[in-house]
Scaffold this active site. Structure first.
Site, mmCIF file in Angstrom:
data_model
loop_
_atom_site.group_PDB
_atom_site.id
_atom_site.type_symbol
_atom_site.label_atom_id
_atom_site.label_comp_id
_atom_site.label_asym_id
_atom_site.label_seq_id
_atom_site.Cartn_x
_atom_site.Cartn_y
_atom_site.Cartn_z
ATOM 1 N N CYS A 83 0.860 -1.049 0.161
ATOM 2 C CA CYS A 83 -0.111 -0.011 -0.076
ATOM 3 C C CYS A 83 0.835 0.965 -0.380
ATOM 4 C CB CYS A 83 -0.774 -0.140 1.184
ATOM 5 S SG CYS A 83 -2.020 -1.302 1.348
ATOM 6 N N HIS A 332 -9.767 4.438 -1.112
ATOM 7 C CA HIS A 332 -7.329 3.719 -1.159
ATOM 8 C C HIS A 332 -7.379 2.661 -1.704
ATOM 9 C CE1 HIS A 332 -4.349 1.409 0.840
ATOM 10 N NE2 HIS A 332 -4.856 1.225 1.224
#
Lengths: 384, 384
Positions: A83, A332
């Site tokens: 991420c 996200h």
């Protein structure tokens, strides 16, 4: 080390972009950054992405995107750090320009997640954790974060409801961001009544996935000044790791990689946490917001939620966070998130943050977390 | 730009390493590079790998490997550029050290391919090509190279047998490399009688897959001199792309990305092709050897096979290539190959290439090709 600056940014809306291919998404953000910067060419392109190999049957994204945006023959590579892939791609651009070998570099983060069945995406996201020592036990990525949150609540005496202000703040700010996936406010009741994903994490603790891309154009500070365009200086850039498996850490409630990278970034910038005017933190889960505030030196150990409960993190608070919605409301798209944070910091520092615009924006900080805290990249920017 | 040097190398044997996990393979090469360099710590680790996300259900390899080799808390990232992933990781290390922000960087390339069924690996390798415009037509990666080879033979009047010396040379040199997957020589008859994979490419035109890892430790030239260890200077480092889909190229028979990156590397080194003493080229397929020799300035267009037929590429020829077996005999664990090439160049320049040892090794060149020529990274090294 040559000083560097951002002279252009671009982004797409975060949503279910079923009508756009992976290359179109990345291309839209990249071409917007070209236009914003006034540049028509770059020397190198660094693409942040986590899981296109499995989610989109396409690797080799450096070449793939360079070709699509008309930069055939230039240098290109794909950078992955789960991420924190996009911040890693941005840092590659910073180091390349700092070295003097590359004069103009484009960092693009892109992720297209919503085409795959959600079970498959859950499995793909889990490749950020340790396949041998965590995933083989049957744990998912959310469940790993839930274990951290549960231990944190136990250790420091917090209740689930005390994390509500992180989510409420993000959604309140997302209202002001036309590129956010969710642009509606939530109440404390919404938070408390949200369905549980992995106890104690509920849907309002967790950031939503999405398709999206964000980009930033990096050049030397001297060249930015020569161009005379509105730019933002990169005064701190640091990355650090921790054990990939949570149970191997000395203390699972301290983001050591954030402590290390934030300290290095402050030192490079010659400032302290007190100098930071706003903080785009990695609120993938509310517990990560609390841990980030502590690790970056804004709150004492175990006291992260206090800042949120005291209103310190709102747009008018002492340290605004997630000022354009954060991961929670903006969404996200994992391998793009780090560049969304940077794009939003630049918008704040150029006075273009709309109704989320802050008054003080001399120093802005972004922090992108890969895995469950195992790769954390901190950047500090200074208004010019 | 700070000058950089390699002070240590490591590698594993290329074979079916079923008893070693991905992290053990990478760790073995990395720890060998630590030992070889005498260093006990690094500031950053760059991991080259193509397809661990699908082949090994593990992404986030920067953190994963840093943790495994005892470098927890240091910076780490995973770099991917299809089959040129390892050279891209090495270039990241070079740029990081050149910038002055990182003093000691380790580049590790690793790929573990043989655990997956071969049909799956064929599909995963194809993610280096264009999913929308090539793969959707049902073409595999070998078939794309076969199209190039067929066109080349048609255009310049070569027969299949004229490519035999590339394969024979690689296997002859692989005999001298204890880390090569194949350590036995082949004859022209072996080559001519080999089963066809995708006409005209047969098994002796194509490099074998394998599991393996290779690593190199990079520091500033000044630090290398201060240490007084036997080191090799990086005098040229350049990367360039081409269109990801072959049919989009201006000329599918010219490796434009190799032309560009080789020219840049020569310019940085202040030398010409005539100064290069040996060339570790990317002989994934015999046709790629011919095209590389042409693109890097050693042969005229359409004349690559002449060099092989004239014996110029053998250990005693004008320009030895694949001196320790190349991709063909050493094996091609895709995301590790670029670092195997660099490790082998360093062995030559340190006089440690055993029975493959060359007399002249002042300048060595490596060239790593990603995709069907769509991302090509050239490095030039100088003996100190």
């Amino acid at each position: 080390m040559r000083e560097v600056a951002i002279i252009g940014i671009g982004q797409t809306k975060v949503e279910e972009q079923w009508d756009k291919s992976l290359r179109e998404l990345a291309g839209d953000a990249a071409l917007a950054a070209f236009e914003d910067s006034g540049q028509t060419s770059v020397d190198a392109i660094y693409v942040g992405n986590m899981m296109s190999g499995s989610a989109n049957s396409q690797l080799h994204l450096g070449t793939y995107i360079a070709d699509w945006v008309g930069m055939r023959y230039r240098e290109a590579a794909h950078i992955e750090a789960a991420c924190s892939s996009a911040a890693a791609a941005f840092r590659s651009a910073v180091l390349a320009v700092a070295s003097g070998d590359v004069n103009c570099a484009l960092a693009v983060g892109v992720e297209k997640m919503t085409d795959s069945p959600s079970g498959e995406i859950t499995a793909q996201l889990a490749t950020a954790a340790d396949a041998d020592y965590e995933l083989d036990m049957g744990v998912s990525f959310v469940a790993l974060n839930a274990l951290i949150m549960k231990r944190y609540m136990h250790e420091f005496g917090w209740q689930h409801e005390h994390f509500a202000p992180f989510s409420i703040n993000a959604h309140a700010n997302g209202v002001n961001n036309p590129n956010a996936r969710f642009q509606s406010p939530i109440t404390k009741e919404t938070y408390l009544r949200a369905p549980v994903v992995a106890e104690p994490i509920n849907i309002m603790d967790a950031s939503p996935m999405g398709d999206g891309a964000a980009a930033a154009m990096v050049v030397s500070l001297d060249f930015a000044r020569y161009l005379g365009v509105k730019s933002v200086q990169v005064v701190g850039s640091a990355a650090a790791t921790d054990s990939i498996a949570i149970h191997h850490r000395e203390d699972p409630l301290t983001l050591s990689a954030a402590v290390t990278s934030a300290r290095q970034a402050y030192s490079q910038a010659g400032i302290t946490p007190a100098d930071i005017d706003f903080f785009e933190l990695h609120d993938a889960f509310t517990i990560m917001s609390a841990l980030s505030l502590e690790a970056a030196g804004f709150a004492e150990r175990g006291k992260g939620p206090t800042m949120a409960l005291d209103g310190d993190i709102t747009l008018t608070g002492k340290l605004p966070v997630s000022t354009l919605g954060g991961l929670k409301a903006r969404g996200h798209p994992v391998g793009a998130t780090g560049l969304y944070q940077i794009v939003e910091a630049v918008l704040q520092m150029r006075g273009q943050a709309g109704k989320s615009q802050l008054e003080r924006t001399r120093y802005g900080m972004t922090q992108n977390i890969g895995g469950s805290g195992s790769n954390i990249i901190t950047h500090i920017f200074k208004s010019l």
